[in-house]
Design a protein around this motif. Structure first.
Motif, short mmCIF file in Angstrom:
data_model
loop_
_atom_site.label_atom_id
_atom_site.label_comp_id
_atom_site.label_asym_id
_atom_site.label_seq_id
_atom_site.Cartn_x
_atom_site.Cartn_y
_atom_site.Cartn_z
N HIS A 112 0.81 -1.33 -0.16
CA HIS A 112 0.00 0.03 0.05
C HIS A 112 0.72 1.33 0.00
O HIS A 112 1.92 1.32 0.59
CB HIS A 112 -1.03 0.02 0.94
CG HIS A 112 -1.76 1.21 1.18
ND1 HIS A 112 -3.10 1.24 0.72
CD2 HIS A 112 -1.72 2.51 1.87
CE1 HIS A 112 -3.76 2.47 0.96
NE2 HIS A 112 -2.73 3.24 1.57
N SER A 113 0.63 2.18 -1.03
CA SER A 113 1.24 3.50 -0.83
C SER A 113 0.32 4.51 -0.45
O SER A 113 -0.91 4.33 -0.85
CB SER A 113 1.92 3.84 -2.18
OG SER A 113 0.93 3.71 -3.28
N GLY A 114 0.88 5.73 -0.09
CA GLY A 114 -0.09 6.81 0.55
C GLY A 114 -0.86 6.50 1.79
O GLY A 114 -0.62 5.42 2.24
N PRO A 115 -1.58 7.46 2.27
CA PRO A 115 -2.34 7.33 3.38
C PRO A 115 -3.36 6.26 3.74
O PRO A 115 -3.95 5.79 2.47
CB PRO A 115 -2.99 8.78 3.84
CG PRO A 115 -3.25 9.24 2.34
CD PRO A 115 -1.91 8.68 1.59
N GLU A 117 -6.75 4.03 4.00
CA GLU A 117 -8.05 4.40 3.98
C GLU A 117 -8.78 4.51 5.14
O GLU A 117 -8.26 3.79 6.14
CB GLU A 117 -8.78 3.43 3.05
CG GLU A 117 -8.27 3.27 1.84
CD GLU A 117 -8.71 4.37 0.71
OE1 GLU A 117 -9.72 5.00 0.90
OE2 GLU A 117 -7.92 4.56 -0.15
#
Length: 241
Positions: A112-115, A117
């Motif tokens: 997973h990349s980014g903030p 969910e």
């Protein structure tokens, strides 16, 4: 005038933090009624319920009352911990077993990349929060200082009585605190000193386990305190005092 000596050693700091949190929590829980203890502020709460009336697939407990528990998952707030486990050399299969989820789910999180969910978590009652803490600390004691053979989910007989639940809980916390107070400096650094089967205790030094136990106690007691505030505000808004 002689001032009280403050322990500055590693165990002393953790114990003093726990003692302070416990003292505040015990004051905040004074006067808890059965109605407030079981109060469900919104629909679909998790709580303790009579066996056969649980609303979750994995509710557990040895007696007539069980603690709601949903399907296994890794909350978004723990994604960083999963990454740390992998960076520390833990295999994907072991991480999956640690969290009771599939290997595919762990791989999805690691990729997973980014903030993360935003996660949707159930609102829980005071009874659930207290039962969750009781079950966790009972298991921690059994698998660190006890016989290390009893299933943690069968150690706590959940009850709809707030008074009885608190009496049992504080007795357990006193036993846990007394045992932790005997831990040596060498044991603090021992990986696997606690063999608690739910979580990563067997793969962590005991000082890390204690740090996590303090965090668990503090954050759940803060949630309980907020529920008490909301309960009181609910009746104050109606002019019932």
């Amino acid at each position: 005038m002689e001032t009280e000596r403050v322990r500055a050693d590693r165990l002393g700091l953790l114990l003093e933090q726990f003692d302070c949190a416990r003292e505040r929590a015990q004051v905040r829980l004074t006067g808890l009624s059965d109605e407030e203890y079981l109060w469900e502020p919104v629909p679909d709460c998790w709580s303790i319920r009579r066996r056969g009336e649980a609303v979750t697939p994995r509710a557990f407990g040895p007696g007539d009352w069980v603690l709601d528990q949903g399907a296994p998952y890794i909350p978004a707030g723990e994604y960083a911990e999963v990454a740390r486990q992998a960076a520390g050399g833990m295999s994907v299969a072991k991480i999956a077993d640690d969290w009771s989820v599939s290997v595919e789910k762990v791989e999805e999180i690691l990729n997973h990349s980014g903030p993360p969910e935003p996660e949707v978590t159930p609102v829980t009652t005071i009874a659930w929060r207290l039962g969750h803490l009781h079950f966790g600390f009972a298991g921690e004691w059994e698998w660190t200082f006890g016989e290390r053979r009893h299933e943690p989910k069968l150690l706590v007989d959940f009850t709809p009585s707030a008074t009885l639940a608190l009496e049992r809980f504080w007795a357990l916390i006193d036993r846990w605190r007394d045992s932790v107070g005997t831990v040596t400096d060498a044991q603090l650094d021992t990986v696997g000193f606690s063999q608690y089967p739910y979580g990563s205790n067997p793969d962590e030094s005991y000082i890390d386990v204690l740090w996590g136990a303090n965090l668990e106690f503090i954050h759940h007691m803060a949630e309980i305190a907020l529920l008490r505030d909301l309960w009181q505000a609910r009746f104050s808004a109606r002019g019932e005092g």
